[in-house]
Enzyme design. Structure first.
Site, PDB file in Angstrom:
ATOM      1  N   ARG A   1       0.823  -1.201   0.000  1.00  0.00           N
ATOM      2  CA  ARG A   1       0.000   0.000   0.000  1.00  0.00           C
ATOM      3  C   ARG A   1       0.859   1.253   0.000  1.00  0.00           C
ATOM      4  NH1 ARG A   1      -3.845  -0.759   4.410  1.00  0.00           N
ATOM      5  NH2 ARG A   1      -4.986  -1.736   2.728  1.00  0.00           N
ATOM      6  N   TYR A   2       1.960   1.192   0.719  1.00  0.00           N
ATOM      7  CA  TYR A   2       2.849   2.350   0.830  1.00  0.00           C
ATOM      8  C   TYR A   2       4.058   2.127  -0.075  1.00  0.00           C
ATOM      9  CZ  TYR A   2       0.263   3.388   5.155  1.00  0.00           C
ATOM     10  OH  TYR A   2      -0.699   3.684   6.070  1.00  0.00           O
TER      11      TYR A   2
ATOM     12  N   ARG B   1       7.275   0.055   1.844  1.00  0.00           N
ATOM     13  CA  ARG B   1       7.133  -1.048   2.812  1.00  0.00           C
ATOM     14  C   ARG B   1       5.923  -1.908   2.479  1.00  0.00           C
ATOM     15  NH1 ARG B   1       5.576   3.822   4.303  1.00  0.00           N
ATOM     16  NH2 ARG B   1       4.087   4.271   5.960  1.00  0.00           N
TER      17      ARG B   1
ATOM     18  N   CYS C   1      -3.711 -17.903  15.286  1.00  0.00           N
ATOM     19  CA  CYS C   1      -3.343 -17.059  16.427  1.00  0.00           C
ATOM     20  C   CYS C   1      -3.505 -17.855  17.713  1.00  0.00           C
ATOM     21  CB  CYS C   1      -4.254 -15.834  16.518  1.00  0.00           C
ATOM     22  SG  CYS C   1      -4.244 -14.822  15.043  1.00  0.00           S
TER      23      CYS C   1
ATOM     24  N   CYS D   1      -9.205 -12.893  18.793  1.00  0.00           N
ATOM     25  CA  CYS D   1      -9.765 -11.700  19.425  1.00  0.00           C
ATOM     26  C   CYS D   1     -11.080 -11.372  18.730  1.00  0.00           C
ATOM     27  CB  CYS D   1      -8.788 -10.541  19.292  1.00  0.00           C
ATOM     28  SG  CYS D   1      -7.108 -10.994  19.768  1.00  0.00           S
TER      29      CYS D   1
ATOM     30  N   CYS E   1     -11.137  -8.621  15.905  1.00  0.00           N
ATOM     31  CA  CYS E   1     -10.028  -8.655  14.943  1.00  0.00           C
ATOM     32  C   CYS E   1     -10.392  -8.103  13.563  1.00  0.00           C
ATOM     33  CB  CYS E   1      -9.531 -10.080  14.792  1.00  0.00           C
ATOM     34  SG  CYS E   1      -8.176 -10.209  13.620  1.00  0.00           S
TER      35      CYS E   1
ATOM     36  N   ARG F   1      -8.787  -8.836  10.931  1.00  0.00           N
ATOM     37  CA  ARG F   1      -8.616  -9.911   9.946  1.00  0.00           C
ATOM     38  C   ARG F   1      -9.483 -11.123  10.297  1.00  0.00           C
ATOM     39  NH1 ARG F   1      -2.676  -8.596   9.881  1.00  0.00           N
ATOM     40  NH2 ARG F   1      -2.710  -6.617   8.746  1.00  0.00           N
TER      41      ARG F   1
ATOM     42  N   ASP G   1     -11.719  -0.549  13.198  1.00  0.00           N
ATOM     43  CA  ASP G   1     -12.071  -0.644  11.777  1.00  0.00           C
ATOM     44  C   ASP G   1     -13.542  -1.036  11.614  1.00  0.00           C
ATOM     45  OD1 ASP G   1      -9.498  -0.031  10.822  1.00  0.00           O
ATOM     46  OD2 ASP G   1      -8.829  -2.091  11.156  1.00  0.00           O
TER      47      ASP G   1
ATOM     48  N   ASP H   1      -7.314   3.878  10.205  1.00  0.00           N
ATOM     49  CA  ASP H   1      -6.864   3.206   8.989  1.00  0.00           C
ATOM     50  C   ASP H   1      -8.016   3.398   8.005  1.00  0.00           C
ATOM     51  OD1 ASP H   1      -5.083   1.810   7.450  1.00  0.00           O
ATOM     52  OD2 ASP H   1      -4.792   0.199   8.911  1.00  0.00           O
TER      53      ASP H   1
ATOM     54  N   LYS I   1      -3.032   4.785   6.966  1.00  0.00           N
ATOM     55  CA  LYS I   1      -3.303   5.345   8.288  1.00  0.00           C
ATOM     56  C   LYS I   1      -3.212   6.871   8.263  1.00  0.00           C
ATOM     57  CE  LYS I   1      -1.272   1.212  10.327  1.00  0.00           C
ATOM     58  NZ  LYS I   1      -0.784   0.607   9.057  1.00  0.00           N
TER      59      LYS I   1
HETATM   60  C1  LIG Z   1       0.120  -0.275   8.910  1.00  0.00           C
HETATM   61  C2  LIG Z   1       0.593  -0.751   7.653  1.00  0.00           C
HETATM   62  C3  LIG Z   1       1.929  -0.572   7.289  1.00  0.00           C
HETATM   63  C4  LIG Z   1       2.953   0.078   8.191  1.00  0.00           C
HETATM   64  O1  LIG Z   1       2.634   1.413   8.432  1.00  0.00           O
HETATM   65  P1  LIG Z   1       3.603   2.288   9.368  1.00  0.00           P
HETATM   66  O2  LIG Z   1       2.896   3.590   9.473  1.00  0.00           O
HETATM   67  O3  LIG Z   1       4.909   2.368   8.652  1.00  0.00           O
HETATM   68  O4  LIG Z   1       3.734   1.589  10.669  1.00  0.00           O
HETATM   69  C5  LIG Z   1       2.327  -1.024   6.051  1.00  0.00           C
HETATM   70  N1  LIG Z   1       1.471  -1.606   5.196  1.00  0.00           N
HETATM   71  C6  LIG Z   1       0.171  -1.785   5.523  1.00  0.00           C
HETATM   72  C7  LIG Z   1      -0.737  -2.415   4.525  1.00  0.00           C
HETATM   73  C8  LIG Z   1      -0.315  -1.367   6.758  1.00  0.00           C
HETATM   74  O5  LIG Z   1      -1.602  -1.566   7.076  1.00  0.00           O
HETATM   75  S1  SF4 Z   2      -6.066  -9.228  16.688  1.00  0.00           S
HETATM   76 FE1  SF4 Z   2      -6.541 -10.773  15.097  1.00  0.00          FE
HETATM   77  S2  SF4 Z   2      -4.571 -11.231  14.164  1.00  0.00           S
HETATM   78 FE2  SF4 Z   2      -4.142 -10.263  16.125  1.00  0.00          FE
HETATM   79  S3  SF4 Z   2      -3.959 -11.944  17.613  1.00  0.00           S
HETATM   80 FE3  SF4 Z   2      -6.073 -11.257  17.692  1.00  0.00          FE
HETATM   81  S4  SF4 Z   2      -7.142 -12.581  16.240  1.00  0.00           S
HETATM   82 FE4  SF4 Z   2      -4.964 -12.758  15.772  1.00  0.00          FE
END
Ligand SMILES: *Cc1c(COP(=O)(O)O)cnc(C)c1O
Ligand code: SF4
Length: 396
Positions: A130-131, A134, A143, A147, A150, A152, A311, A349, A356
């Site tokens: 996305r960025y 990175r 996991c 949670c 979550c 995801r 989210d 986000d 973010k």
């Molecule tokens: C959060 C995130 C990052 C890292 O973001 P930082 O601001 O550098 O901590 C990188 N890629 C994705 C898809 C993210 O959600």
């Molecule tokens: S927040 Fe989601 S990814 Fe993170 S430990 Fe909990 S269930 Fe796993």
């Protein structure tokens, strides 16, 4: 006034009798503590084997009605270890809300399955790019705890979505072919659910890529199953420095002697540990709880990094607060009131995958050519005069 006493009875089925459930939890924890662990098995693996992860176990161990949770368990994974269960003090307390399934998860018509468009922005499975410099790299779908809030939820714990070695290899290839990637965030699921030798393999292959400068490991296990953090694991990680660990605590009662041992062991091994916290209704949505959490993190040398607005993930709506709550926590609980080190960036986000965006309370009242007018943490007004434009003409 922000209240953390928001409780939702709708989702807690009538089959739960709080007093009985609590008694059952105490029994489970006591029984577990009394058990002799076989010598050839590690404490954390033992904890996982004895976790509650099916509707039947919810009934057997906690006296909840299995039938109520059959549908839910088909969509959302369940897992809570005896260790984490042992932190519950009453039904619907912050520990309970994070870990015990709630039928209200099934009533979220507005929620979005992949609210951050992580799958859409994925050039190869498991990678979200996305960025510019990175990538997020999912290397494990399991996991130590599932949670309830979550982001995801769509993939964690789903046996159909297990991540295979082949997919990880293709992800590493992608990073190798993209010289702009200087920061790799290994996430999941929880990467620490992998065996040490597999973590070693992935870190080794990433470290061999010259343009990869830093690696981050996202793990909630220092909080949910701190027994996982062993000297052997630290030995693996520190071979591949610079590696940062980003962990995830949401409430002061998660900061136990076990969690403290885990975080301090990593830091003692030269691994910087940061924290990401999610703002959750009924868990940590007030300034005092949040201040205590951040201060307690610092005491075990964990540096608060992000505070996330919840989210829009489907099945998690009951945890969402208004955005003002987070701003108020920063303004009334953190910035200026305690160490600057205890103040995370409060971020949203962006839904749809915008990344973010940091949010700040209104500190700047006016901003013009002459001056910046600001309000400090006590509400007092101060003015900072801009430099006179004529100064720019001075030659040095
Ligand atoms: C959060 C995130 C990052 C890292 O973001 P930082 O601001 O550098 O901590 C990188 N890629 C994705 C898809 C993210 O959600
Ligand atoms: S927040 Fe989601 S990814 Fe993170 S430990 Fe909990 S269930 Fe796993």
């Amino acid at each position: 006034m922000i209240t953390s006493s928001v409780r939702y009875s709708e989702g807690v089925s009538e089959s739960i009798n709080p007093a009985i459930v609590l008694e059952k939890i105490q029994e489970v924890v006591a029984e577990f503590r009394a058990k002799q662990r076989p010598e050839n098995i590690e404490e954390w693996e033992w904890q996982l084997r004895n976790s509650i992860s099916t509707p039947q176990q919810l009934e057997q161990k906690l006296g909840m009605k299995a039938a109520d949770f059959v549908q839910l368990a088909k969509i959302y994974a369940i897992r809570v270890s005896p260790y984490y269960l042992g932190l519950i003090q009453k039904v619907n307390d912050p520990i309970w809300l994070q870990s015990i399934p709630n039928l209200i998860e099934m009533q979220d018509p507005e929620g979005i399955v992949d609210s951050l468009a992580e799958d859409e922005m994925s050039p190869v499975p498991g990678i979200t790019h996305r960025y510019p410099d990175r990538v997020l790299f999912l290397i494990q779908s399991q996991c130590a705890m599932y949670c309830r809030f979550c982001t995801r939820k769509r993939l964690v714990g789903d046996p159909m979505k297990t991540i295979k070695d082949e997919q990880i290899r293709l992800g590493i290839d992608y990073i190798r072919q993209h010289p702009e990637v200087r920061d790799v965030i290994l996430s999941g699921g929880d990467p620490f659910m992998l065996r040490d030798d597999r973590i070693d393999w992935i870190l080794h292959d990433l470290r061999a890529i010259p343009h990869v400068e830093i690696i981050r490991l996202d793990s909630r296990m220092p909080c949910t199953l701190p027994q996982r953090i062993t000297q052997q694991l630290c030995d693996v990680i520190k071979k591949h420095h610079p590696v940062y660990v980003l962990t995830h605590f949401n409430h002061p009662s998660e900061i136990t002697p076990e969690a403290k041992r885990a975080c301090e062991l990593m830091v003692d091994n030269g691994i910087p540990v940061m924290d990401q916290t999610v703002l959750l209704k009924g868990v940590n949505d007030d300034p005092m709880t949040m201040r205590k959490l951040m201060q307690d993190l610092l005491k075990m040398r964990v540096r608060p990094y992000y505070l996330y607005q919840a989210d829009l993930t489907k099945g998690t709506e009951h945890f969402r607060t208004k955005v003002e709550v987070g701003l108020r926590i920063i303004k009334e609980g953190l910035r200026g009131h305690t160490s600057g080190l205890a103040v995370p960036h409060f971020v949203i986000d962006c839904p749809g995958g915008g990344g973010k965006v940091p949010l700040l309370p209104e500190y700047v009242l006016d901003f013009n050519d002459k001056a910046v007018v600001m309000r400090n943490f006590e509400g007092k007004i101060f003015e900072y005069p801009q430099i006179d434009p004529n100064y720019y003409k001075i030659q040095y």
